[in-house]
Scaffold this motif. Sequence first.
Motif, mmCIF file in Angstrom:
data_model
loop_
_atom_site.group_PDB
_atom_site.id
_atom_site.type_symbol
_atom_site.label_atom_id
_atom_site.label_comp_id
_atom_site.label_asym_id
_atom_site.label_seq_id
_atom_site.Cartn_x
_atom_site.Cartn_y
_atom_site.Cartn_z
ATOM 1 N N THR A 184 0.837 -1.201 0.000
ATOM 2 C CA THR A 184 0.000 0.000 0.000
ATOM 3 C C THR A 184 0.869 1.248 0.000
ATOM 4 O O THR A 184 2.028 1.221 0.423
ATOM 5 N N TYR A 185 0.291 2.321 -0.466
ATOM 6 C CA TYR A 185 0.891 3.651 -0.350
ATOM 7 C C TYR A 185 -0.093 4.485 0.448
ATOM 8 O O TYR A 185 -1.205 4.717 -0.020
ATOM 9 N N MET A 186 0.277 4.902 1.636
ATOM 10 C CA MET A 186 -0.601 5.658 2.521
ATOM 11 C C MET A 186 -1.961 4.940 2.639
ATOM 12 O O MET A 186 -3.013 5.529 2.399
ATOM 13 N N SER A 187 -1.916 3.671 2.960
ATOM 14 C CA SER A 187 -3.102 2.806 3.178
ATOM 15 C C SER A 187 -3.883 2.476 1.908
ATOM 16 O O SER A 187 -4.910 1.814 1.970
ATOM 17 N N ILE A 188 -3.422 2.921 0.738
ATOM 18 C CA ILE A 188 -4.172 2.666 -0.498
ATOM 19 C C ILE A 188 -3.482 1.549 -1.279
ATOM 20 O O ILE A 188 -2.273 1.638 -1.537
ATOM 21 N N PRO A 189 -4.211 0.476 -1.633
ATOM 22 C CA PRO A 189 -3.569 -0.639 -2.346
ATOM 23 C C PRO A 189 -2.822 -0.151 -3.588
ATOM 24 O O PRO A 189 -3.316 0.713 -4.309
ATOM 25 N N SER A 190 -1.617 -0.696 -3.802
ATOM 26 C CA SER A 190 -0.795 -0.221 -4.919
ATOM 27 C C SER A 190 -1.364 -0.646 -6.263
ATOM 28 O O SER A 190 -1.121 -0.004 -7.266
ATOM 29 N N GLU A 191 -2.122 -1.762 -6.274
ATOM 30 C CA GLU A 191 -2.724 -2.200 -7.534
ATOM 31 C C GLU A 191 -4.235 -2.172 -7.413
ATOM 32 O O GLU A 191 -4.786 -2.688 -6.443
ATOM 33 N N LYS B 224 -8.020 4.512 -10.625
ATOM 34 C CA LYS B 224 -7.783 4.694 -9.183
ATOM 35 C C LYS B 224 -8.779 5.670 -8.558
ATOM 36 O O LYS B 224 -9.351 5.404 -7.507
ATOM 37 N N ARG B 225 -8.989 6.798 -9.224
ATOM 38 C CA ARG B 225 -9.861 7.834 -8.668
ATOM 39 C C ARG B 225 -11.282 7.293 -8.452
ATOM 40 O O ARG B 225 -11.875 7.478 -7.399
ATOM 41 N N LEU C 206 -11.374 4.642 -5.599
ATOM 42 C CA LEU C 206 -11.276 5.192 -4.244
ATOM 43 C C LEU C 206 -12.582 5.862 -3.821
ATOM 44 O O LEU C 206 -13.000 5.763 -2.660
ATOM 45 N N ALA C 207 -13.252 6.528 -4.763
ATOM 46 C CA ALA C 207 -14.530 7.167 -4.438
ATOM 47 C C ALA C 207 -15.560 6.101 -4.064
ATOM 48 O O ALA C 207 -16.273 6.222 -3.056
ATOM 49 N N ALA D 80 -17.224 5.284 -0.263
ATOM 50 C CA ALA D 80 -18.671 5.239 -0.016
ATOM 51 C C ALA D 80 -19.046 3.900 0.623
ATOM 52 O O ALA D 80 -19.772 3.855 1.626
ATOM 53 N N SER E 59 -18.361 3.483 4.268
ATOM 54 C CA SER E 59 -19.151 4.310 5.181
ATOM 55 C C SER E 59 -20.274 3.527 5.843
ATOM 56 O O SER E 59 -20.891 3.989 6.786
ATOM 57 N N PHE E 60 -20.572 2.341 5.310
ATOM 58 C CA PHE E 60 -21.676 1.559 5.868
ATOM 59 C C PHE E 60 -21.151 0.460 6.781
ATOM 60 O O PHE E 60 -20.105 -0.119 6.524
#
Lengths: 197, 298
Positions: free
Chosen positions: B257-264, B271-272, B275-276, B280, B283-284
């Motif tokens: 990960t990079y800053m908790s975001i999976p690299s792949e 990616k954008r 992540l959105a 969402a 959140s549930f």
Amino acid sequence: MARPSKEERKVSIMTKALELFSKEGFYQTTMPSIAEKIGMSVGNLYNYFASKETLAKELILYIANMLGEEIRRINESPLDTREKIVAIVHMYFKIAQERPETIEYFLRVYLSNREVFREGCEGMICVSAFVTELMIFFEEGVRSGELRDQDFFSAFGLFMGYLGGMVFLNGERILPNALESYEASIAENIYNALKAR
Amino acid sequence: MPSKPAKFQIVWLQGITCNGNTHSFLNDPLLGSLLDKVRFLYHPILPSQMSLRELVVKIPKSDLLIVEGAYRGDFERGGAVMEKLLPALAARAKNIVALGSCASFGGIFKEASPESISGIVYDKSEATGPLAAMREKVINLGGCPAHPEWLSFVIGMMLNKRKVALDELGRPKELYAYTVHNGCLRNDYFEWKVDSRSFGTKEGCLYYEQGCQGPFTHGSCNKILWNGVASKTRAGTPCFGCTEPTFPKTDLFRTKTYMSIPSEMPLGVPKRSYLALAGAAKSFHIKRLEERLIDDHA
């Protein structure tokens, strides 16, 4: 003169409502007071927004999208991470100066009245556009080796907490100098706190 | 009386291998009926017409040459170096299958000597192997090992004179157009971003913390099940991405990960947008996905 479209009318309602909410707070602002400010009947206002809560949620979505767009432009620019931090700080303070109601709304309504946003804005749904762009900013900063790899929220809290705090102090007229005079030192502090060692 | 049609003749050649694909093939539930239709001129374990020594000397014609194991030019089989033996057998074969990740892309054995070991057509994803010039007649069945039914599917297509549609790495689309994520029983957890707490359990997605490569690995492991019942993810182990030229990756049980975001990101998802959507979904809180599916103490 052409009659404004429903969409244009909606935007003008939101603009006025934003001013009222950010100044008076969520509970002090009522649908009649918003209608009065716009010069329309309360009944007609309900044709555009079914409730005050619906209007409040639309506003936070609008602000998050606007901030998200600004950060996206910075993310997609050829700047390095350090320069992007400078650009984000500048953008945020500029909006806080020129359109203070947007940042005020974010801090004083959205963050302070979470119960209003519980349904339909669960978690980060309504601010997703903004948070997603910051995720991308951090992810790319770490991937390029400029930022230290750490938990996202530790970095996010440091960055946005700092900016929000300064805008809050400015709003309370506590800062001795103009907000923009702090930009360079704040950007440097953020960069130093987040950079790879 | 019309004469009986000649059986489909197969040569099974081994390069540098652990025999994994041979053992996998022996578990094919349809092996018996398949053996009624084909004849092995040479196979290292199954009854064959020729010994290895005879194969090397006679270099017979075949309908299908199956190559198991990685290629190294000076590696010997039956006293012959692969550099000479493989092209000679390949030239006299109507079809060729690179069986498993080693024959397809170099696989695990390539790690020992990256410069000299490769697949028969591909060296990782570069088509620079010894049979690159005849890549049109080579089908790659990546996998460590390849599923036995993937091989019997391909042989079945050849027996029926059907064309096998291939992807850009020469893998049958019928088997590799899916990702391992497709058909995974944990998709409900993936969708709502609920992660697995440990290996071997039925609950949770293995992508975020356990290193699962299912969302970007081509393969039908969750559609054509192993032994008819299981797959890695069904058994509670992350997918290793063994069908891809990038196999073996290191650090198999960790998601980079990079800053908790999976690299792949999952295959084909920007990616954008991902992540959105993920933000969402996170959140549930969905109670049924946060509890054990079967409560031992109930």
